[in-house]
Scaffold this motif. Structure first.
Motif, PDB file in Angstrom:
ATOM      1  N   ALA A  34       1.239 -12.949 -12.216  1.00 18.49           N
ATOM      2  CA  ALA A  34       1.793 -11.611 -12.446  1.00 18.49           C
ATOM      3  C   ALA A  34       2.022 -11.364 -13.934  1.00 18.49           C
ATOM      4  CB  ALA A  34       3.109 -11.461 -11.682  1.00 18.49           C
ATOM      5  N   LEU A  58       5.806   0.487  -8.660  1.00 22.54           N
ATOM      6  CA  LEU A  58       6.650  -0.118  -7.631  1.00 22.54           C
ATOM      7  C   LEU A  58       6.363   0.471  -6.253  1.00 22.54           C
ATOM      8  CD1 LEU A  58      10.091  -0.391  -9.468  1.00 22.54           C
ATOM      9  CD2 LEU A  58       8.451  -2.215  -8.970  1.00 22.54           C
ATOM     10  N   SER A  61       3.204  -1.004  -4.855  1.00 25.19           N
ATOM     11  CA  SER A  61       3.458  -2.398  -4.473  1.00 25.19           C
ATOM     12  C   SER A  61       4.289  -2.486  -3.205  1.00 25.19           C
ATOM     13  CB  SER A  61       4.172  -3.129  -5.611  1.00 25.19           C
ATOM     14  OG  SER A  61       3.418  -3.097  -6.806  1.00 25.19           O
ATOM     15  N   SER A  62       5.230  -1.559  -3.034  1.00 26.64           N
ATOM     16  CA  SER A  62       6.138  -1.624  -1.881  1.00 26.64           C
ATOM     17  C   SER A  62       5.412  -1.391  -0.568  1.00 26.64           C
ATOM     18  CB  SER A  62       7.272  -0.604  -2.037  1.00 26.64           C
ATOM     19  OG  SER A  62       6.793   0.727  -1.894  1.00 26.64           O
ATOM     20  N   GLY A  65       4.133  -4.689  -0.047  1.00 28.84           N
ATOM     21  CA  GLY A  65       5.161  -5.709  -0.036  1.00 28.84           C
ATOM     22  C   GLY A  65       5.985  -5.742   1.239  1.00 28.84           C
ATOM     23  N   SER A 297       6.100 -11.195  -2.225  1.00 30.94           N
ATOM     24  CA  SER A 297       6.433  -9.931  -2.881  1.00 30.94           C
ATOM     25  C   SER A 297       5.824  -9.859  -4.276  1.00 30.94           C
ATOM     26  CB  SER A 297       7.951  -9.759  -2.964  1.00 30.94           C
ATOM     27  OG  SER A 297       8.472  -9.380  -1.714  1.00 30.94           O
ATOM     28  N   LEU A 301       3.192  -7.203  -5.808  1.00 30.45           N
ATOM     29  CA  LEU A 301       3.330  -6.608  -7.135  1.00 30.45           C
ATOM     30  C   LEU A 301       2.045  -6.778  -7.935  1.00 30.45           C
ATOM     31  CD1 LEU A 301       5.229  -5.247  -9.178  1.00 30.45           C
ATOM     32  CD2 LEU A 301       5.938  -7.529  -9.914  1.00 30.45           C
TER      33      LEU A 301
END
Length: 345
Positions: A34, A58, A61-62, A65, A297, A301
């Protein structure tokens, strides 16, 4: 002269070096990856440096994730769920079709979708136990069943391939506030799935590392026969893990439904592999018994940074899936190497 005897040191109580302790963490490889990807896109994509774009990063990614966390727990428990991608769509369609067709409050559809999602997960776990088949085959069958049901029921109820709009039904505004709202932190707009992703990550990490059930997950993933011999409820543990995937599918399905007001019946196909890739990048072994929720997670990301970074850098997005494949192979090799080095110290 008295005879002096020495007792050999017990290597089981030897202290581990700091490097060995760090390398033993499953998420180390993902964190390094990352950082490397962040540095790369910060250097080549000026838009990537904008603080205002953090919210976009974010959010992307969520949506990976949320599922990566529950899929990682299942993989640590030694199983796969190839129906996870279409299960998200199934959950959203269940809520939409139930509320629209029967003219009910939207929340009735939401809870009906939760019941269905948990039932699908429980069915996968139960069928795995009854048949003794690999979870790969069991959930592949579920994948095709759900894909067909999604399309057939949507055509019957909505007359097309997408669900009907439900924004004029009672309860829509409150449900949208729960599943698809957003708020601002300075220049950053944070959408609610990011909050759920963070909470799931924290909860999953505490569950795995600080509870008896977490020990059960690691035990059944490492050696289910040995776990059963010492009293671990193997069947119940695995069914609960599959139901956890069902819960994640419901949560993400509700977000997608209330974010876009409808769902396409063909959505979600192929996403199961992205969830698995995120988990593997995060340190989960395909053989089970080892992995990290936090690492999964971080893997999500990495997915979000790569997807956004390629666009901001102006590169050809056709290479995105190729990059994911390379990341998957590299992560498997790195994870195996790191684990062996940690065990050999």
């Amino acid at each position: 002269m008295p005879l002096v005897t020495t007792t050999p040191a017990d290597d089981r109580v030897g202290t581990r070096s700091a490097a060995s302790t760090i390398l033993a963490r499953a998420e180390v490889g993902a964190l390094i990856g990352a950082i490397a990807i962040a540095v790369l896109f910060l250097a080549v994509a000026p838009a990537f440096r904008s603080v205002g774009n953090i919210g976009t990063l974010l959010y992307g990614s969520s949506t990976i994730g949320i599922m990566a966390v529950v899929v990682a727990l299942l993989m640590i428990g030694g199983e796969f769920d190839l129906s996870a991608g279409v299960a998200v769509t199934t959950s959203g369609l269940m809520a939409a079709h139930t509320a629209w067709y029967f003219s009910l409050n939207v929340w009735v559809g939401v809870f009906a979708a939760l019941a269905l999602s948990l039932a699908i997960g429980a069915f996968n776990g139960w069928l795995l136990h009854v048949t003794g088949l690999p979870s790969f085959l069991v959930t592949l069958g579920t994948f095709f069943v759900l894909q067909g049901v999604n399309l057939a029921m949507t055509r019957i109820i909505a007359g097309g391939v997408s669900s009907n709009s439900i924004n004029d039904l009672d309860g829509y505004a409150s449900a949208q506030a729960v599943f698809a709202s957003s708020f601002t932190l300075g220049p950053v707009q944070v959408k609610i799935p990011v909050v759920y992703w963070v909470l799931l990550t924290i909860g999953g990490a505490l569950l795995l590392l600080r509870t008896r059930y977490g020990n059960w997950i690691l035990a059944v993933g490492g050696d289910s026969a040995a776990a059963r011999a010492v009293g671990v409820p193997v069947v119940a543990t695995k069914i609960a893990l599959f139901m956890g995937v069902g819960f994640g599918a419901w949560l993400l399905g509700m977000h997608l439904l209330f974010q876009f007001n409808n769902l396409q019946s063909g959505q979600g196909v192929g996403n199961e592999f992205i969830y698995i890739i995120a988990a593997v990048i995060g340190g989960c072994l395909l053989t089970g018994g080892y992995g990290s929720v936090v690492g999964a997670s971080v893997g999500a990301l990495i997915f979000g940074m790569t997807q956004l970074g390629i666009t901001y850098a102006g590169w050809n997005v056709d290479w995105f899936k190729t990059f994911l494949g390379v990341m998957l192979i590299a992560s498997v090799l790195v994870n195996m190497y790191v684990k062996r080095k940690a065990e050999g110290r």
